[in-house]
Scaffold this active site. Structure first.
Site, PDB file in Angstrom:
ATOM      1  N   LYS A   9      -4.864  -5.725  -3.214  1.00 17.65           N
ATOM      2  CA  LYS A   9      -5.116  -5.683  -1.773  1.00 17.65           C
ATOM      3  C   LYS A   9      -4.149  -4.748  -1.054  1.00 17.65           C
ATOM      4  O   LYS A   9      -4.536  -4.076  -0.105  1.00 17.65           O
ATOM      5  CB  LYS A   9      -5.139  -7.074  -1.156  1.00 17.65           C
ATOM      6  CG  LYS A   9      -3.797  -7.744  -1.014  1.00 17.65           C
ATOM      7  CD  LYS A   9      -3.921  -9.088  -0.336  1.00 17.65           C
ATOM      8  CE  LYS A   9      -2.767 -10.006  -0.687  1.00 17.65           C
ATOM      9  NZ  LYS A   9      -1.420  -9.510  -0.422  1.00 17.65           N
ATOM     10  N   ARG A  84      -2.655 -16.457   6.155  1.00 17.59           N
ATOM     11  CA  ARG A  84      -2.762 -17.138   4.870  1.00 17.59           C
ATOM     12  C   ARG A  84      -2.956 -18.633   5.025  1.00 17.59           C
ATOM     13  O   ARG A  84      -3.109 -19.328   4.019  1.00 17.59           O
ATOM     14  CB  ARG A  84      -1.489 -16.904   4.064  1.00 17.59           C
ATOM     15  CG  ARG A  84      -1.577 -15.713   3.108  1.00 17.59           C
ATOM     16  CD  ARG A  84      -0.196 -15.510   2.609  1.00 17.59           C
ATOM     17  NE  ARG A  84       0.046 -15.083   1.294  1.00 17.59           N
ATOM     18  CZ  ARG A  84       0.480 -13.855   0.986  1.00 17.59           C
ATOM     19  NH1 ARG A  84       0.500 -12.916   1.879  1.00 17.59           N
ATOM     20  NH2 ARG A  84       0.855 -13.579  -0.235  1.00 17.59           N
ATOM     21  N   ARG A 122       3.328  -5.241 -13.676  1.00 19.13           N
ATOM     22  CA  ARG A 122       3.266  -4.436 -12.462  1.00 19.13           C
ATOM     23  C   ARG A 122       4.643  -3.878 -12.091  1.00 19.13           C
ATOM     24  O   ARG A 122       5.634  -4.601 -12.097  1.00 19.13           O
ATOM     25  CB  ARG A 122       2.723  -5.317 -11.328  1.00 19.13           C
ATOM     26  CG  ARG A 122       2.817  -4.703  -9.961  1.00 19.13           C
ATOM     27  CD  ARG A 122       1.894  -5.387  -8.997  1.00 19.13           C
ATOM     28  NE  ARG A 122       2.517  -6.481  -8.275  1.00 19.13           N
ATOM     29  CZ  ARG A 122       1.960  -7.052  -7.207  1.00 19.13           C
ATOM     30  NH1 ARG A 122       0.794  -6.650  -6.764  1.00 19.13           N
ATOM     31  NH2 ARG A 122       2.576  -8.027  -6.590  1.00 19.13           N
ATOM     32  N   ARG A 155       9.017  -6.639  -9.241  1.00 21.13           N
ATOM     33  CA  ARG A 155       9.332  -7.601  -8.199  1.00 21.13           C
ATOM     34  C   ARG A 155       9.774  -8.914  -8.820  1.00 21.13           C
ATOM     35  O   ARG A 155       9.184  -9.362  -9.782  1.00 21.13           O
ATOM     36  CB  ARG A 155       8.077  -7.847  -7.346  1.00 21.13           C
ATOM     37  CG  ARG A 155       8.017  -6.970  -6.132  1.00 21.13           C
ATOM     38  CD  ARG A 155       6.697  -7.074  -5.442  1.00 21.13           C
ATOM     39  NE  ARG A 155       6.344  -8.441  -5.030  1.00 21.13           N
ATOM     40  CZ  ARG A 155       5.254  -8.736  -4.307  1.00 21.13           C
ATOM     41  NH1 ARG A 155       4.448  -7.762  -3.946  1.00 21.13           N
ATOM     42  NH2 ARG A 155       4.969  -9.964  -3.986  1.00 21.13           N
ATOM     43  N   ARG A 166       2.514 -18.661  -7.223  1.00 19.34           N
ATOM     44  CA  ARG A 166       1.894 -17.861  -6.158  1.00 19.34           C
ATOM     45  C   ARG A 166       0.372 -17.936  -6.241  1.00 19.34           C
ATOM     46  O   ARG A 166      -0.315 -17.993  -5.225  1.00 19.34           O
ATOM     47  CB  ARG A 166       2.371 -16.402  -6.233  1.00 19.34           C
ATOM     48  CG  ARG A 166       3.806 -16.244  -5.747  1.00 19.34           C
ATOM     49  CD  ARG A 166       4.374 -14.885  -6.094  1.00 19.34           C
ATOM     50  NE  ARG A 166       3.707 -13.809  -5.403  1.00 19.34           N
ATOM     51  CZ  ARG A 166       3.564 -12.581  -5.900  1.00 19.34           C
ATOM     52  NH1 ARG A 166       4.036 -12.290  -7.095  1.00 19.34           N
ATOM     53  NH2 ARG A 166       2.964 -11.656  -5.204  1.00 19.34           N
TER      54      ARG A 166
HETATM   55  P1  AMP Z   1       2.758 -10.705  -0.784  1.00 17.97           P
HETATM   56  O1  AMP Z   1       3.496  -9.430  -0.957  1.00 17.97           O
HETATM   57  O2  AMP Z   1       1.656 -10.625   0.245  1.00 17.97           O
HETATM   58  O3  AMP Z   1       2.285 -11.288  -2.093  1.00 17.97           O
HETATM   59  O4  AMP Z   1       3.828 -11.762  -0.178  1.00 17.97           O
HETATM   60  C1  AMP Z   1       5.015 -12.075  -0.862  1.00 17.97           C
HETATM   61  C2  AMP Z   1       5.582 -13.391  -0.350  1.00 17.97           C
HETATM   62  O5  AMP Z   1       5.883 -13.287   1.065  1.00 17.97           O
HETATM   63  C3  AMP Z   1       4.640 -14.575  -0.450  1.00 17.97           C
HETATM   64  O6  AMP Z   1       4.693 -15.178  -1.750  1.00 17.97           O
HETATM   65  C4  AMP Z   1       5.182 -15.495   0.649  1.00 17.97           C
HETATM   66  O7  AMP Z   1       6.383 -16.126   0.241  1.00 17.97           O
HETATM   67  C5  AMP Z   1       5.570 -14.504   1.747  1.00 17.97           C
HETATM   68  N1  AMP Z   1       4.446 -14.241   2.689  1.00 17.97           N
HETATM   69  C6  AMP Z   1       3.798 -13.055   2.888  1.00 17.97           C
HETATM   70  N2  AMP Z   1       2.838 -13.178   3.817  1.00 17.97           N
HETATM   71  C7  AMP Z   1       2.863 -14.474   4.221  1.00 17.97           C
HETATM   72  C8  AMP Z   1       2.104 -15.248   5.161  1.00 17.97           C
HETATM   73  N3  AMP Z   1       1.106 -14.709   5.846  1.00 17.97           N
HETATM   74  N4  AMP Z   1       2.435 -16.554   5.313  1.00 17.97           N
HETATM   75  C9  AMP Z   1       3.448 -17.112   4.630  1.00 17.97           C
HETATM   76  N5  AMP Z   1       4.185 -16.465   3.719  1.00 17.97           N
HETATM   77  C10 AMP Z   1       3.917 -15.145   3.506  1.00 17.97           C
END
Ligand code: AMP
Length: 234
Positions: A9, A84, A122, A155, A166
């Site tokens: 995404k 989310r 990744r 990461r 996750r």
């Molecule tokens: P992502 O890069 O989108 O996978 O986000 C990495 C981490 O950031 C997630 O596992 C959450 O801990 C936090 N995070 C990102 N976006 C959100 C959101 N909209 N609500 C809550 N936590 C978020």
């Protein structure tokens, strides 16, 4: 833009942002930046992120509300990784109601077994957040980001148990949000088990069908041979 971790995404949101001339706003990227810079926000988000849990709604809502006030969002923006949860979706709706903004949600669907494989191999650019698969990493000039030239990293939350957490969190908390948009006729699902270009072409078709926007395909790699010829001819 919806999709479980590893669905692509971020890549698609960035490409769509470039095609529409809209900023790509990733709450995950903003939070990782805050963590790295050890800001107040970063300190508050740290434990949640490290264990693969969601950061509390009020923190993320404040990030988005501040970011959307900036001038570059006046025509539109791509949200990646937000909302989310249902309270986040309600918050976004209240922001949109004030601005009279319209929304389209796209979800990239990929099976868990494929996601697990992709995430554990990744590599990410710590500067621009571009991602590369392990097979591609050696081709990116000694593991460097092809755009920034900085060494790629894995990461921390792309590691074993955190990935599983996750994915679980994604399915448990984000599915209801998808249902929320599906019931409002605002959600379109895309098969993510294809090449970046195939998925992007699909997204562009959907954007053309469902909105009056005219995406401009800027990257020659995504335009195909006809696009390349056009560029060369000019
Ligand atoms: P992502 O890069 O989108 O996978 O986000 C990495 C981490 O950031 C997630 O596992 C959450 O801990 C936090 N995070 C990102 N976006 C959100 C959101 N909209 N609500 C809550 N936590 C978020």
């Amino acid at each position: 833009m919806f999709g479980p971790p590893g669905a692509g995404k971020g890549t698609q949101a960035r490409l769509l942002g470039e095609a529409l001339g809209y900023p790509h706003i990733s709450t995950g990227d903003i939070l990782r930046g805050a963590l790295k810079d050890q800001t107040e926000l970063g300190k508050k988000a740290k434990t949640f992120m490290e264990s693969g849990d969601l950061v509390p709604d009020d923190l993320v809502d404040a990030i988005v509300s501040d970011r959307l006030k900036r001038e570059d969002c006046s025509q539109g923006f791509i949200l990646d990784g937000y909302p989310r949860t249902i309270p986040q979706a309600d918050f976004l709706e209240s922001l949109f109601a004030k601005e009279g903004a319209r929304l389209l949600t796209l979800g990239i669907k990929v099976e868990n077994s494929i996601l697990l494989k992709r995430l554990s191999s990744r590599w990410t650019c710590p500067r621009c957040s571009r991602t590369y698969s392990e097979n591609l990493a050696p081709g990116t000039v000694n593991g460097l980001c092809s755009r920034c030239g900085v060494p790629l990293v894995q990461r921390e939350d792309d590691a074993g148990e955190v990935i599983a957490e996750r994915l679980l969190v994604y399915h448990n908390t984000t599915r209801p949000v998808i249902r929320y948009y599906r019931e409002r006729g605002l959600y379109v699902e895309i098969d993510g088990d294809r090449s970046v270009k195939e998925i992007f072409d699909n997204i562009i078709d959907i954007v053309r069908e469902r909105t009056d926007l005219q995406p401009q395909l800027r990257s020659p790699a995504l335009q195909g041979p006809a696009g390349l010829r056009r560029r060369i001819a000019h």
